[in-house]
Design an enzyme around this catalytic site. Structure first.
Site, mmCIF file in Angstrom:
data_model
loop_
_atom_site.group_PDB
_atom_site.id
_atom_site.type_symbol
_atom_site.label_atom_id
_atom_site.label_comp_id
_atom_site.label_asym_id
_atom_site.label_seq_id
_atom_site.Cartn_x
_atom_site.Cartn_y
_atom_site.Cartn_z
ATOM 1 N NE ARG A 85 -1.263 2.239 2.998
ATOM 2 C CZ ARG A 85 -0.392 3.113 3.502
ATOM 3 N NH1 ARG A 85 0.035 4.139 2.797
ATOM 4 N NH2 ARG A 85 0.056 2.968 4.741
ATOM 5 C CB THR B 266 11.524 13.410 5.401
ATOM 6 O OG1 THR B 266 10.111 13.453 5.601
ATOM 7 C CG2 THR B 266 12.205 13.140 6.738
ATOM 8 C CB ILE C 178 13.311 9.448 -0.040
ATOM 9 C CG1 ILE C 178 13.825 10.699 0.696
ATOM 10 C CG2 ILE C 178 12.541 9.801 -1.301
ATOM 11 C CD1 ILE C 178 12.737 11.572 1.290
ATOM 12 C CB CYS D 38 1.734 15.820 -1.827
ATOM 13 S SG CYS D 38 1.898 16.829 -3.322
ATOM 14 C CG LEU D 39 3.123 15.655 3.373
ATOM 15 C CD1 LEU D 39 3.685 16.570 4.465
ATOM 16 C CD2 LEU D 39 3.798 14.300 3.438
ATOM 17 C CG ASN D 40 -3.534 17.221 4.381
ATOM 18 O OD1 ASN D 40 -3.310 16.655 5.451
ATOM 19 N ND2 ASN D 40 -3.668 18.531 4.287
ATOM 20 C CD GLU E 97 3.299 10.305 4.138
ATOM 21 O OE1 GLU E 97 3.539 11.507 4.225
ATOM 22 O OE2 GLU E 97 3.750 9.602 3.231
#
Length: 368
Positions: free
Chosen positions: A72, A114, A145, A223-225, A348
């Protein structure tokens, strides 16, 4: 769609995941299959992307993570992070160049935000983007990453050296000289996936590598959300698989003359698992409906990521206890899921960061 993904997991992931996990191998051969199923950038529209709903994407994430968090996570990094960045903030040329191949699984992307000293506080990134003639030069380092050593394109976030308060995004072909990705070894979680250290040393880019649609942290946070939203569904797949494994075992395993499922203490554990999974599904579905309606607020994503991940870890740990000593071997999934979820819990946004996001929404006072 859900049933198709579940069948894929049953056929291609379950028979092999223990070996992949033990050998710390990401099954790169699955990438094109995931693309052919329409799971890469599935919530995006155009440029070969499937354009499915948020709820459909969530259901797919749940089924994939019932196989393993690492699978996932690949779909999340590819679609929710790298493809979303290009889709939302890239130029027309960048979209045409990268998105169709990424949607089909012919190209892999990564998302470089990060850093070794900037995790929960991305405003402190030190990777620099320096104007040089008509182009840019990047220098810096990134850590944790996902997919970087496999990627064809890296979305790299850097500080504009000319305006230090400005954060810029770049689509960087990973064969560009000076881009180096080194897989991180010795992991106790997420072993069937790839996370890397990345160094950027005098990486020369043309002007058109810049993602023109965004300056500042709004870009990476958008993007993180997207990724956080998928996580709130995905972790429930791990929890459900752990519960189902424990239930089958409890019905088959006999002690003191009867199945352990007949014992009150075991039934209590199973009931608590069902309660947490069902509550989490209600949160995830409601969040997905709000997202599809364009009504979702960021703190609601944090609510789902924090609550569901925390609950899923508890379910997996409890499932492991029903398996007794047999639960610590890879023949059974709960402990593998629990270990993976410690990684998911951290990336995240940690529990603490999401608590602070919700706290700010409650009080109106940022306490980061």
């Amino acid at each position: 769609m859900r049933d198709d993904v579940r069948a894929f997991v049953d056929d291609r992931i379950r028979p092999n995941i223990a070996a992949w996990y033990e050998s710390a191998t990401f099954p790169v051969e699955l990438v094109k299959e995931l693309g052919s199923l329409g799971l890469l950038g599935m919530h995006l529209k155009g440029y070969g992307c499937p354009g499915r709903s948020s709820v459909e994407y969530g259901l797919a994430a749940m089924e994939l993570e019932a196989g393993d968090s690492g699978i996932r996570t690949f779909v999340s990094v590819q679609g929710s992070l790298a493809m979303t960045a290009i889709s939302r903030f890239g130029s027309e040329e960048q979209k045409r160049r990268w998105l169709p191949g990424m949607a089909g699984g012919d190209l892999i992307g990564c998302f470089c935000l990060t850093e070794p000293t900037a995790g929960s506080d991305p405003a402190r990134i030190t990777t620099r983007a320096v104007r040089r003639g008509d182009g840019w030069v990047l220098d810096g380092a990134k850590r944790w990453i996902g997919l970087a050593s496999l990627a064809d394109v890296a979305v790299v976030w850097a500080r504009d050296d000319g305006e230090p308060g400005k954060i810029l995004g770049f689509a960087v072909p990973t064969d560009t000289p000076g881009f180096t990705a080194t897989p991180i070894g010795g992991k106790l979680a997420m072993r069937a996936s790839v996370q890397c250290d990345v160094t950027l040393t005098d990486v020369h880019l043309p002007a058109d590598a810049l993602l023109p649609g965004c300056t500042g942290l709004r870009g990476p946070f958008t993007c993180l959300n997207e990724a956080r939203y998928g996580i709130m569904w995905g972790v429930l797949g791990a929890a459900r698989d752990a519960y189902e494994t424990a239930l089958r075992y409890a019905l088959d395993r006999e002690q003191f003359g009867s199945p352990i499922a007949s014992r009150q203490l075991t039934q209590q554990k199973l009931v608590e698992m069902v309660l947490e999974i069902q509550k989490g599904l209600l949160v995830a579905e409601r969040t997905g409906r709000l997202k599809d309606a364009g009504l979702l607020r960021p703190e609601q994503i944090s609510f789902g990521k924090l609550a569901n991940t925390r609950a899923a870890i508890d379910v997996c740990r409890s499932a492991r206890t029903i398996l007794g000593g047999n639960g610590i071997v890879l023949d059974h999934s709960p402990m593998r899921h629990a270990a993976n979820l410690e990684g998911v819990r951290t990336y995240e946004g940690t529990d603490e960061i999401h608590a602070l996001i919700i706290g700010r929404a409650i009080t109106g006072i940022p306490a980061f």
